[in-house]
Write a protein that holds these residues in place. Structure first.
Motif, PDB file in Angstrom:
ATOM      1  N   LEU A 153      45.494  33.144  37.527  1.00 18.65           N
ATOM      2  CA  LEU A 153      44.774  32.684  38.715  1.00 18.65           C
ATOM      3  C   LEU A 153      45.711  31.973  39.685  1.00 18.65           C
ATOM      4  CD1 LEU A 153      41.474  31.399  37.048  1.00 18.65           C
ATOM      5  CD2 LEU A 153      41.707  33.363  38.590  1.00 18.65           C
ATOM      6  N   ILE A 212      47.601  34.379  41.730  1.00 19.99           N
ATOM      7  CA  ILE A 212      46.780  34.934  42.813  1.00 19.99           C
ATOM      8  C   ILE A 212      46.695  33.929  43.965  1.00 19.99           C
ATOM      9  CG2 ILE A 212      44.449  35.675  43.462  1.00 19.99           C
ATOM     10  CD1 ILE A 212      44.193  36.736  40.535  1.00 19.99           C
ATOM     11  N   HIS A 213      46.512  32.658  43.637  1.00 23.62           N
ATOM     12  CA  HIS A 213      46.433  31.623  44.683  1.00 23.62           C
ATOM     13  C   HIS A 213      47.726  31.540  45.494  1.00 23.62           C
ATOM     14  CE1 HIS A 213      42.506  29.959  43.981  1.00 23.62           C
ATOM     15  NE2 HIS A 213      42.747  29.805  42.687  1.00 23.62           N
ATOM     16  N   TYR A 254      39.076  29.710  39.587  1.00 21.96           N
ATOM     17  CA  TYR A 254      38.395  30.977  39.866  1.00 21.96           C
ATOM     18  C   TYR A 254      37.466  30.824  41.076  1.00 21.96           C
ATOM     19  CZ  TYR A 254      35.479  35.100  39.525  1.00 21.96           C
ATOM     20  OH  TYR A 254      34.815  36.265  39.829  1.00 21.96           O
ATOM     21  N   LEU A 272      39.027  31.195  44.509  1.00 22.76           N
ATOM     22  CA  LEU A 272      39.568  32.476  44.967  1.00 22.76           C
ATOM     23  C   LEU A 272      38.813  32.969  46.197  1.00 22.76           C
ATOM     24  CD1 LEU A 272      39.918  34.492  41.613  1.00 22.76           C
ATOM     25  CD2 LEU A 272      41.770  33.417  42.934  1.00 22.76           C
ATOM     26  N   SER A 276      38.648  38.593  45.605  1.00 22.78           N
ATOM     27  CA  SER A 276      39.357  38.474  44.327  1.00 22.78           C
ATOM     28  C   SER A 276      38.443  38.066  43.183  1.00 22.78           C
ATOM     29  CB  SER A 276      40.496  37.459  44.451  1.00 22.78           C
ATOM     30  OG  SER A 276      41.448  37.904  45.382  1.00 22.78           O
ATOM     31  N   LYS A 277      37.203  37.727  43.486  1.00 22.56           N
ATOM     32  CA  LYS A 277      36.250  37.320  42.448  1.00 22.56           C
ATOM     33  C   LYS A 277      35.626  38.572  41.848  1.00 22.56           C
ATOM     34  CE  LYS A 277      35.166  32.829  44.432  1.00 22.56           C
ATOM     35  NZ  LYS A 277      34.114  31.979  45.001  1.00 22.56           N
TER      36      LYS A 277
END
Length: 153
Positions: free
Chosen positions: A65, A68-69, A90, A93, A97-98
């Protein structure tokens, strides 16, 4: 730009001028580490029940995660925004992206509560008394971890 300059004492001098290029190695490294946590957890499961593989999957989810951030935040922002809270991470996001379904999200929420309290690292009497029935399904955690970690690392 590369160009060959005059010879100096029999050695050709080459000057290289390159434009500044930024490469986000942090995201790549986080993905690599996360994939290694998954590999360890997958090997460990064969030894029977243990909170260790839960911890390893949660760590992989956390790092996946965070990687991704890093597409939209700096490495300095992420710890202050999310810490080790995988549910909060999460939830932070972007909508695109969820990707978790309701059951997966519920299991992530369960895992996050225990992970944040270090319940996968330290024996908690409450968990033992409940015979670990409050633990999330490790197969769902594995699926979530794999979803957020690039498989080609």
């Amino acid at each position: 730009m590369v160009w060959l300059s005059r010879k100096s004492k029999g050695v050709a001098m080459i000057e290289i001028n390159a434009e500044k290029t930024e490469v986000n190695l942090s995201a790549t490294m986080l993905q690599l580490y996360a994939s290694q946590y998954i590999k360890c957890a997958n090997e460990f499961i064969h030894d029977g029940f243990s909170p260790v593989y839960y911890s390893l999957y949660c760590k992989a989810i956390e790092l996946g995660l965070k990687a991704i951030h890093l597409e939209t935040k700096t490495i300095e922002q992420i710890p202050s925004d999310y810490g080790h809270d995988i549910k909060n991470s999460y939830d932070g996001l972007e909508e695109s992206s969820k990707t978790l379904g309701p059951h997966e999200y519920a299991e992530l929420t369960k895992a996050s509560e225990i992970y944040n309290a270090k319940g996968f690292e330290y024996c908690r009497v409450k968990d033992s008394v409940q015979t670990f029935t409050n633990f999330p399904d490790f197969r769902v955690l594995r699926k979530i971890a794999e979803q957020f970690v690039e498989k080609n690392i």
